[in-house]
Enzyme design. Structure first.
Site, PDB file in Angstrom:
ATOM      1  CB  THR A   1      74.809  15.512 -10.796  1.00  0.00           C
ATOM      2  OG1 THR A   1      73.627  14.705 -10.661  1.00  0.00           O
ATOM      3  CG2 THR A   1      75.008  15.886 -12.253  1.00  0.00           C
TER       4      THR A   1
ATOM      5  CE  LYS B   1      63.252  13.955 -13.214  1.00  0.00           C
ATOM      6  NZ  LYS B   1      63.495  15.403 -13.246  1.00  0.00           N
TER       7      LYS B   1
ATOM      8  CE1 TYR C   1      64.981  11.941 -10.485  1.00  0.00           C
ATOM      9  CE2 TYR C   1      64.888  10.386 -12.313  1.00  0.00           C
ATOM     10  CZ  TYR C   1      65.400  11.545 -11.749  1.00  0.00           C
ATOM     11  OH  TYR C   1      66.303  12.307 -12.447  1.00  0.00           O
TER      12      TYR C   1
ATOM     13  CG  ASN D   1      68.006  21.535 -14.188  1.00  0.00           C
ATOM     14  OD1 ASN D   1      68.304  20.461 -14.720  1.00  0.00           O
ATOM     15  ND2 ASN D   1      68.663  22.012 -13.126  1.00  0.00           N
TER      16      ASN D   1
ATOM     17  CG  ASP E   1      69.643  25.456  -6.285  1.00  0.00           C
ATOM     18  OD1 ASP E   1      70.072  24.824  -7.290  1.00  0.00           O
ATOM     19  OD2 ASP E   1      69.433  24.903  -5.171  1.00  0.00           O
TER      20      ASP E   1
HETATM   21  P1  NAD Z   1      72.037  18.219  -8.781  1.00  0.00           P
HETATM   22  O1  NAD Z   1      71.734  17.606  -7.469  1.00  0.00           O
HETATM   23  O2  NAD Z   1      73.442  18.498  -9.144  1.00  0.00           O
HETATM   24  O3  NAD Z   1      71.199  19.579  -8.952  1.00  0.00           O
HETATM   25  C1  NAD Z   1      69.861  19.696  -8.569  1.00  0.00           C
HETATM   26  C2  NAD Z   1      69.651  21.114  -8.053  1.00  0.00           C
HETATM   27  O4  NAD Z   1      68.249  21.301  -7.778  1.00  0.00           O
HETATM   28  C3  NAD Z   1      70.398  21.379  -6.733  1.00  0.00           C
HETATM   29  O5  NAD Z   1      71.161  22.564  -6.818  1.00  0.00           O
HETATM   30  C4  NAD Z   1      69.281  21.499  -5.704  1.00  0.00           C
HETATM   31  O6  NAD Z   1      69.581  22.388  -4.618  1.00  0.00           O
HETATM   32  C5  NAD Z   1      68.144  22.017  -6.573  1.00  0.00           C
HETATM   33  N1  NAD Z   1      66.834  21.780  -5.941  1.00  0.00           N
HETATM   34  C6  NAD Z   1      66.408  20.652  -5.318  1.00  0.00           C
HETATM   35  N2  NAD Z   1      65.184  20.847  -4.815  1.00  0.00           N
HETATM   36  C7  NAD Z   1      64.813  22.102  -5.155  1.00  0.00           C
HETATM   37  C8  NAD Z   1      63.650  22.887  -4.911  1.00  0.00           C
HETATM   38  N3  NAD Z   1      62.600  22.401  -4.203  1.00  0.00           N
HETATM   39  N4  NAD Z   1      63.607  24.142  -5.398  1.00  0.00           N
HETATM   40  C9  NAD Z   1      64.650  24.647  -6.093  1.00  0.00           C
HETATM   41  N5  NAD Z   1      65.793  23.966  -6.322  1.00  0.00           N
HETATM   42  C10 NAD Z   1      65.865  22.707  -5.858  1.00  0.00           C
HETATM   43  O7  NAD Z   1      71.350  17.234  -9.852  1.00  0.00           O
HETATM   44  P2  NAD Z   1      71.328  17.212 -11.451  1.00  0.00           P
HETATM   45  O8  NAD Z   1      71.680  15.841 -11.837  1.00  0.00           O
HETATM   46  O9  NAD Z   1      72.030  18.358 -12.058  1.00  0.00           O
HETATM   47  O10 NAD Z   1      69.758  17.347 -11.660  1.00  0.00           O
HETATM   48  C11 NAD Z   1      69.135  18.358 -12.437  1.00  0.00           C
HETATM   49  C12 NAD Z   1      67.894  17.776 -13.088  1.00  0.00           C
HETATM   50  O11 NAD Z   1      68.285  16.782 -14.038  1.00  0.00           O
HETATM   51  C13 NAD Z   1      66.923  17.094 -12.129  1.00  0.00           C
HETATM   52  O12 NAD Z   1      65.590  17.423 -12.474  1.00  0.00           O
HETATM   53  C14 NAD Z   1      67.180  15.630 -12.368  1.00  0.00           C
HETATM   54  O13 NAD Z   1      66.063  14.816 -12.048  1.00  0.00           O
HETATM   55  C15 NAD Z   1      67.473  15.640 -13.846  1.00  0.00           C
HETATM   56  N6  NAD Z   1      68.175  14.452 -14.333  1.00  0.00           N
HETATM   57  C16 NAD Z   1      69.415  14.161 -13.901  1.00  0.00           C
HETATM   58  C17 NAD Z   1      70.035  13.022 -14.359  1.00  0.00           C
HETATM   59  C18 NAD Z   1      71.411  12.633 -13.913  1.00  0.00           C
HETATM   60  O14 NAD Z   1      71.831  11.504 -14.226  1.00  0.00           O
HETATM   61  N7  NAD Z   1      72.140  13.485 -13.214  1.00  0.00           N
HETATM   62  C19 NAD Z   1      69.394  12.188 -15.285  1.00  0.00           C
HETATM   63  C20 NAD Z   1      68.119  12.514 -15.707  1.00  0.00           C
HETATM   64  C21 NAD Z   1      67.517  13.666 -15.230  1.00  0.00           C
END
Ligand code: NAD
Length: 264
Positions: A188, A157, A153, A88, A38
Site C-alpha cells: 500500500t 504496534k 512503528y 485502522n 480519514d
Molecule cells: P495506507 O497508507 O494505504 O492507508 C492509511 C490511511 O490512514 C490513509 O488513508 C491515511 O490518510 C490515513 N491516516 C494517516 N494518518 C491519519 C490520521 N492521523 N487520522 C486519520 N487517518 C489517517 O496504508 P495501509 O497499509 O492500508 O495501512 C492501514 C493500517 O494497516 C495501518 O495502521 C498500518 O500500520 C497497518 N498495517 C499495514 C501493513 C502493510 O503492509 N500495508 C502491515 C501491517 C499493518
C-alpha cells in the site's frame, strides 16, 4: 441472504486508502452502515461515494481527541448507535531507535498508538449502550517479531496489542470484544513510504542498497513463505470476521495474517 454484518453500525478509520478502503467497502457489501473516516477528507468521501447510501465520509485526524469524539457522535447520530469500530488508520515509521528524532517518534506513536486508543475511547459508551460490540485494532506483524529498522512503528504496534488485551479484560463484562490484527506486508502507499525513507538499512533485508521501491517490494516476497505479499482484501476479510458475530467468543487476541512471515 443476510450479510455477515447485516444492520451493524460501524466506523472504519484510515478508510481513504489501502486496507481501510477495502474494509469499509467489504463491511458495506456485507450489510453494514459505515462511517468512513480519514485525515484525507476527500479520500474518505471517495470511499463513501463508492459504497453509496450505506456510507458517509468524514475528515478525522485520529490524533485529535475532539475529532475522535465528533466522529463517534456523528456515527451514533446518523446510524442510531455504534456496534463495531475498525481502528485502522496508521502511518509509516521507518528508522532505527538510535537514528530517530523525538518529533518523528512522537508522530508515529501519536497516530499508530494514541490514535487507536482515541478512536475506540469515545466509542465505548455507545457500544455499552448497544449491549456490546466489537473493537478491531490495527497492529502489525512488526508488533510481534523483530523487523529491521522500524523502531517507533514496532513499539506502537506492540502497544496496540497490549491495549487490545487490556481492553478485552476491562470490557468483557460489557460484552465488548477487542482484538488486534497483525498483517505482514501488503503493498500500500504506507509500505511504499516506508521503503522510500528506508535510509541506511535494507527495509527488506533482501534487496540491494540501491534498489528501487518496486524492487524492494518484489524482494520482500521471499520473506513470506506463501511466496507473495498480501492484498488489502485479505486483511479486510479478517477485519470482517472480527467485527461480526462470527467471532463471538474471540477477544483479547492478536491474530497474525502474514503469509507465514513470522514463522519463517
Ligand atoms: P495506507 O497508507 O494505504 O492507508 C492509511 C490511511 O490512514 C490513509 O488513508 C491515511 O490518510 C490515513 N491516516 C494517516 N494518518 C491519519 C490520521 N492521523 N487520522 C486519520 N487517518 C489517517 O496504508 P495501509 O497499509 O492500508 O495501512 C492501514 C493500517 O494497516 C495501518 O495502521 C498500518 O500500520 C497497518 N498495517 C499495514 C501493513 C502493510 O503492509 N500495508 C502491515 C501491517 C499493518
Amino acid at each position: 441472504m443476510a450479510g455477515r454484518l447485516e444492520g451493524k453500525r460501524t466506523i472504519v478509520t484510515g478508510a481513504g486508502s489501502g486496507i481501510g478502503r477495502a474494509a469499509a467497502t467489504l463491511f458495506a457489501a456485507e450489510g453494514a452502515l459505515v462511517l468512513c473516516a480519514d485525515i484525507n477528507g476527500e479520500a474518505a468521501d471517495d470511499t463513501a461515494a463508492g459504497i453509496g447510501r450505506a456510507a458517509v465520509g468524514l475528515r478525522v485526524d485520529v490524533t485529535r481527541p475532539e475529532d475522535c469524539q465528533a466522529m463517534t457522535e456523528q456515527a451514533a447520530a446518523t446510524f442510531g448507535g455504534i456496534d463495531a469500530v475498525y481502528a485502522n488508520a496508521g502511518v509509516d515509521g521507518p528508522g532505527r531507535a538510535g537514528d530517530l528524532e523525538v518529533e518523528e517518534w512522537n508522530r508515529v506513536i501519536g497516530v499508530n498508538l494514541t490514535g487507536v486508543w482515541l478512536t475506540v475511547k469515545y466509542a465505548l459508551p455507545h457500544l455499552i449502550e448497544a449491549g456490546g460490540g466489537s473493537l478491531v485494532l490495527q497492529a502489525s506483524v512488526g508488533g510481534v517479531i523483530g523487523v529491521p529498522g522500524i523502531a517507533s512503528y514496532a513499539a506502537a504496534k506492540a502497544g496496540v496489542i497490549g491495549l487490545a488485551r487490556q481492553m478485552a479484560v476491562d470490557y468483557g463484562a460489557d460484552n465488548i470484544r477487542v482484538n488486534a490484527i497483525c498483517p505482514g506486508t501488503v503493498p500500500t502507499p504506507l509500505v511504499r513510504a516506508t521503503y522510500a525513507k528506508r535510509g541506511g538499512f535494507s527495509a527488506t533485508a533482501s534487496a540491494p542498497a540501491d534498489a528501487s521501491i518496486d524492487e524492494m517490494i518484489d524482494a520482500a516476497k521471499v520473506r513470506h513463505p506463501i511466496g507473495r505479499l498480501g492484498t488489502t482484501g485479505e486483511i479486510a476479510q479478517l477485519a470482517l470476521h472480527l467485527a461480526s458475530d462470527e467471532s463471538s467468543w474471540t477477544t483479547g487476541t492478536a491474530i497474525v495474517i502474514d503469509g507465514g512471515m513470522s514463522v519463517a
